[in-house]
Design a protein around this motif. Structure first.
Motif, PDB file in Angstrom:
ATOM      1  N   TYR A  83       0.827  -1.213   0.000  1.00  0.00           N
ATOM      2  CA  TYR A  83       0.000   0.000   0.000  1.00  0.00           C
ATOM      3  C   TYR A  83       0.858   1.259   0.000  1.00  0.00           C
ATOM      4  O   TYR A  83       0.631   2.195  -0.762  1.00  0.00           O
ATOM      5  N   THR A  84       1.848   1.272   0.879  1.00  0.00           N
ATOM      6  CA  THR A  84       2.610   2.507   1.078  1.00  0.00           C
ATOM      7  C   THR A  84       3.536   2.793  -0.092  1.00  0.00           C
ATOM      8  O   THR A  84       3.787   3.954  -0.423  1.00  0.00           O
ATOM      9  N   MET A  85       4.043   1.740  -0.782  1.00  0.00           N
ATOM     10  CA  MET A  85       4.899   1.954  -1.946  1.00  0.00           C
ATOM     11  C   MET A  85       4.110   2.570  -3.092  1.00  0.00           C
ATOM     12  O   MET A  85       4.571   3.510  -3.746  1.00  0.00           O
ATOM     13  N   VAL A  86       2.914   2.038  -3.338  1.00  0.00           N
ATOM     14  CA  VAL A  86       2.081   2.563  -4.420  1.00  0.00           C
ATOM     15  C   VAL A  86       1.652   3.997  -4.110  1.00  0.00           C
ATOM     16  O   VAL A  86       1.722   4.882  -4.967  1.00  0.00           O
ATOM     17  N   TYR A  87       1.241   4.238  -2.865  1.00  0.00           N
ATOM     18  CA  TYR A  87       0.819   5.589  -2.504  1.00  0.00           C
ATOM     19  C   TYR A  87       1.981   6.576  -2.612  1.00  0.00           C
ATOM     20  O   TYR A  87       1.802   7.718  -3.041  1.00  0.00           O
ATOM     21  N   GLY A  88       3.172   6.128  -2.224  1.00  0.00           N
ATOM     22  CA  GLY A  88       4.324   7.016  -2.264  1.00  0.00           C
ATOM     23  C   GLY A  88       4.642   7.505  -3.658  1.00  0.00           C
ATOM     24  O   GLY A  88       5.142   8.630  -3.828  1.00  0.00           O
ATOM     25  N   ILE A  89       4.359   6.706  -4.689  1.00  0.00           N
ATOM     26  CA  ILE A  89       4.726   7.086  -6.046  1.00  0.00           C
ATOM     27  C   ILE A  89       3.594   7.805  -6.773  1.00  0.00           C
ATOM     28  O   ILE A  89       3.802   8.858  -7.377  1.00  0.00           O
ATOM     29  N   ILE A  90       2.379   7.250  -6.735  1.00  0.00           N
ATOM     30  CA  ILE A  90       1.296   7.848  -7.528  1.00  0.00           C
ATOM     31  C   ILE A  90       0.236   8.519  -6.666  1.00  0.00           C
ATOM     32  O   ILE A  90      -0.713   9.087  -7.188  1.00  0.00           O
ATOM     33  N   GLY A  91       0.388   8.447  -5.338  1.00  0.00           N
ATOM     34  CA  GLY A  91      -0.543   9.140  -4.458  1.00  0.00           C
ATOM     35  C   GLY A  91      -1.927   8.538  -4.427  1.00  0.00           C
ATOM     36  O   GLY A  91      -2.896   9.209  -4.074  1.00  0.00           O
TER      37      GLY A  91
ATOM     38  N   CYS B 200      10.196   9.559  -8.844  1.00  0.00           N
ATOM     39  CA  CYS B 200       8.778   9.631  -9.226  1.00  0.00           C
ATOM     40  C   CYS B 200       7.923  10.113  -8.066  1.00  0.00           C
ATOM     41  O   CYS B 200       6.916  10.801  -8.272  1.00  0.00           O
ATOM     42  N   GLU B 201       8.306   9.749  -6.853  1.00  0.00           N
ATOM     43  CA  GLU B 201       7.562  10.205  -5.683  1.00  0.00           C
ATOM     44  C   GLU B 201       7.644  11.714  -5.533  1.00  0.00           C
ATOM     45  O   GLU B 201       6.654  12.381  -5.216  1.00  0.00           O
TER      46      GLU B 201
ATOM     47  N   ALA C 273      10.918  13.723 -13.260  1.00  0.00           N
ATOM     48  CA  ALA C 273      11.657  12.460 -13.360  1.00  0.00           C
ATOM     49  C   ALA C 273      11.622  11.928 -14.783  1.00  0.00           C
ATOM     50  O   ALA C 273      12.636  11.443 -15.312  1.00  0.00           O
ATOM     51  N   SER C 274      10.466  12.031 -15.449  1.00  0.00           N
ATOM     52  CA  SER C 274      10.351  11.568 -16.834  1.00  0.00           C
ATOM     53  C   SER C 274      11.221  12.403 -17.762  1.00  0.00           C
ATOM     54  O   SER C 274      11.873  11.879 -18.678  1.00  0.00           O
TER      55      SER C 274
END
Length: 309
Positions: free
Chosen positions: A30-38, A188-189, A195-196
């Motif tokens: 959960y926290t990894m996905v939220y950290g990157i795409i919110g 990305c976070e 970043a892109s």
């Protein structure tokens, strides 16, 4: 009497740490996905459930073909579960998130909830609604304290769960802090557009993050199937909700926070079940979450979010 109470307390501490280790593995996703795409991946609990089912099916197949050496069987099951569950995580990102990444914030949330419901019903149709049992494979344990009325023991399976969780957490902490993928995730976070522009493949980074979260959920699913000996199509809902609670309690977006939150949720659940009414253990977990967020809205280890303008 006091000695017996102490031994009982220590036993519940061991049980709570074991349960918390499982929640922590799921919470990291959960926290990894939220950290990157919110965004919150509300289908993550079902990914964990699929990992548990794959473990039970693989154990059954290995039993049919005659693989009886437990360490080899466990290694094969872990590898198969991580690979297949990782593919499910990648698919969820491609179907439920990537097409809606530029849409309004509520759209991916609704899509993830829809994917969660779909996966529940998909597994129910494919495997049936009945509980799937798994024969105990890892027996025995170590007696830590022998009391007159109560002995403190830690099973070999509990040791394996806690040791594996510790190794995976250390490994993922290293991955985030010292590898090219980790640097891409942190970039990305902070600012996905910038970043892109600097050469980071944001789509690939996000997909790999979903895959890594699914791999951790698969390990949790394997451990839970061994620990409890039963799985069903609905186990992902409540476990996912508690793991999400753990991520929020520790500080959503914080990897150490997810670990801490998972352990705290496991301990709260174990001690409440031991000393109070077991029917209200889930109420106790969510009540404590509410109290913490009232006084510390960012969670225990979370940082205030800075709005980019």
């Amino acid at each position: 009497m006091i000695g017996g109470a102490l031994e009982y307390f220590l036993q519940q501490l061991i049980n709570g740490l074991t349960l918390g280790a499982v929640y922590a593995l799921i919470a990291i996703g959960y926290t990894m996905v939220y950290g990157i795409i919110g965004m919150i991946n509300f289908a993550h609990g079902e990914i964990y459930m699929i990992g548990a089912f794959i473990a039970v099916i693989t154990f059954s197949i290995l039993g049919i073909v005659g693989v009886t050496w437990v360490p080899l069987a466990l290694l094969i099951v872990l590898i198969v579960s991580m690979i297949i569950t990782g593919l499910y995580g990648w698919t969820v990102e491609r179907i439920a998130y990537r097409p809606l990444r530029g849409s309004f914030r509520l759209a991916p949330l609704i899509s993830a909830i829809g994917m969660s419901i779909f996966l529940q019903n998909y597994v129910q149709i494919a495997q049936g609604a009945k509980i799937k049992p798994l024969q105990p494979m890892i027996r025995g344990g170590i007696e830590l304290i022998k009391g007159e009325t109560f002995s403190v023991t830690i099973s070999y399976l509990q040791l394996i769960i806690m040791a594996m969780t510790l190794v995976l957490m250390l490994g993922f902490s290293y991955l985030i802090s010292a590898t090219p993928l980790g640097r891409a995730q942190r970039a990305c976070e902070q600012d996905r557009t910038m970043a892109s522009l600097l050469g980071v493949n944001a789509d690939r980074t996000i997909s790999l993050t979903f895959v890594l979260g699914a791999v951790l959920a698969a390990v949790a699913g394997v451990m839970v199937s061994l620990y409890y000996g039963v799985v069903d199509f609905y186990i992902g809902f409540l476990a996912g909700l508690k793991a999400f609670t753990a991520a929020v309690l520790g500080g959503i977006g914080s990897l150490p926070g997810a670990m801490l939150g998972g352990l705290l949720i496991g301990l709260i659940e174990a001690f409440w079940s031991a000393y109070f009414s077991i029917e209200y253990k889930d109420v106790a977990v969510f009540t404590i979450l509410v109290v913490v967020l009232i006084f510390r809205p960012t969670g225990l280890l979370g940082r205030p979010e800075v709005e980019k303008v």
